[in-house]
Scaffold this motif. Structure first.
Motif, PDB file in Angstrom:
ATOM      1  N   UNK A  42      -0.612  12.371  -8.457  1.00 51.78           N
ATOM      2  CA  UNK A  42      -0.100  11.007  -8.418  1.00 51.78           C
ATOM      3  C   UNK A  42       0.029  10.558  -6.974  1.00 51.78           C
ATOM      4  N   UNK A  43      -0.166   9.284  -6.751  1.00 50.26           N
ATOM      5  CA  UNK A  43      -0.002   8.684  -5.428  1.00 50.26           C
ATOM      6  C   UNK A  43       1.098   7.636  -5.496  1.00 50.26           C
ATOM      7  N   UNK A  44       1.782   7.450  -4.400  1.00 51.06           N
ATOM      8  CA  UNK A  44       2.803   6.408  -4.321  1.00 51.06           C
ATOM      9  C   UNK A  44       2.111   5.107  -3.956  1.00 51.06           C
ATOM     10  N   UNK A  45       2.434   4.052  -4.675  1.00 54.74           N
ATOM     11  CA  UNK A  45       1.815   2.763  -4.402  1.00 54.74           C
ATOM     12  C   UNK A  45       2.877   1.684  -4.298  1.00 54.74           C
ATOM     13  N   UNK A  46       2.480   0.538  -3.836  1.00 55.67           N
ATOM     14  CA  UNK A  46       3.422  -0.572  -3.696  1.00 55.67           C
ATOM     15  C   UNK A  46       3.680  -1.202  -5.059  1.00 55.67           C
ATOM     16  N   UNK A  47       4.749  -1.935  -5.139  1.00 55.68           N
ATOM     17  CA  UNK A  47       5.114  -2.606  -6.385  1.00 55.68           C
ATOM     18  C   UNK A  47       5.337  -4.087  -6.103  1.00 55.68           C
ATOM     19  N   UNK A  48       5.176  -4.888  -7.117  1.00 52.64           N
ATOM     20  CA  UNK A  48       5.365  -6.329  -7.004  1.00 52.64           C
ATOM     21  C   UNK A  48       6.291  -6.752  -8.129  1.00 52.64           C
ATOM     22  N   UNK A  49       7.340  -7.476  -7.779  1.00 50.19           N
ATOM     23  CA  UNK A  49       8.285  -7.941  -8.791  1.00 50.19           C
ATOM     24  C   UNK A  49       8.450  -9.450  -8.673  1.00 50.19           C
ATOM     25  N   UNK A  50       8.510 -10.112  -9.799  1.00 49.97           N
ATOM     26  CA  UNK A  50       8.732 -11.550  -9.826  1.00 49.97           C
ATOM     27  C   UNK A  50      10.158 -11.770 -10.293  1.00 49.97           C
ATOM     28  N   UNK A  51      10.912 -12.537  -9.510  1.00 46.97           N
ATOM     29  CA  UNK A  51      12.295 -12.824  -9.865  1.00 46.97           C
ATOM     30  C   UNK A  51      12.496 -14.314 -10.048  1.00 46.97           C
ATOM     31  N   UNK A  52      13.616 -14.700 -10.606  1.00 44.02           N
ATOM     32  CA  UNK A  52      13.905 -16.117 -10.814  1.00 44.02           C
ATOM     33  C   UNK A  52      14.517 -16.744  -9.572  1.00 44.02           C
ATOM     34  N   UNK A  53      15.089 -15.925  -8.691  1.00 43.81           N
ATOM     35  CA  UNK A  53      15.688 -16.451  -7.464  1.00 43.81           C
ATOM     36  C   UNK A  53      14.726 -16.268  -6.304  1.00 43.81           C
ATOM     37  N   UNK A  54      14.860 -17.147  -5.324  1.00 39.88           N
ATOM     38  CA  UNK A  54      14.006 -17.049  -4.144  1.00 39.88           C
ATOM     39  C   UNK A  54      14.430 -15.845  -3.311  1.00 39.88           C
ATOM     40  N   UNK A  55      13.485 -14.993  -2.960  1.00 39.52           N
ATOM     41  CA  UNK A  55      13.765 -13.768  -2.187  1.00 39.52           C
ATOM     42  C   UNK A  55      13.682 -14.060  -0.705  1.00 39.52           C
ATOM     43  N   UNK A  56      14.461 -13.316   0.054  1.00 42.36           N
ATOM     44  CA  UNK A  56      14.392 -13.399   1.506  1.00 42.36           C
ATOM     45  C   UNK A  56      13.402 -12.379   2.015  1.00 42.36           C
TER      46      UNK A  56
END
Length: 58
Positions: A42-56
């Motif tokens: 297994x390799x570590x990879x990046x993740x993408x998350x969509x939220x309802x609030x604006x992220x900083x």
């Protein structure tokens, strides 16, 4: 369905697999070139998350 990243030690090639979390927990996939799952790590990879609030962004 999550995308997981793997690396085959036998052919020295990375590959991705679409697997449910349950499938991922139960088994490792075979290399697309036919090598056994014992040769896959297994390799570590990046993740993408969509939220309802604006992220900083920092």
């Amino acid at each position: 369905m999550p995308i997981y990243e793997f690396f085959c030690r036998k052919c020295q090639e990375p590959f991705t697999a679409f697997m449910s979390m349950k499938e991922h927990d139960e088994r490792a996939p075979k290399c697309p070139r036919g090598h056994d799952a014992k040769e896959v790590e297994k390799r570590i990879s990046s993740a993408h998350a969509v939220t309802t609030k604006k992220s900083l962004t920092y």
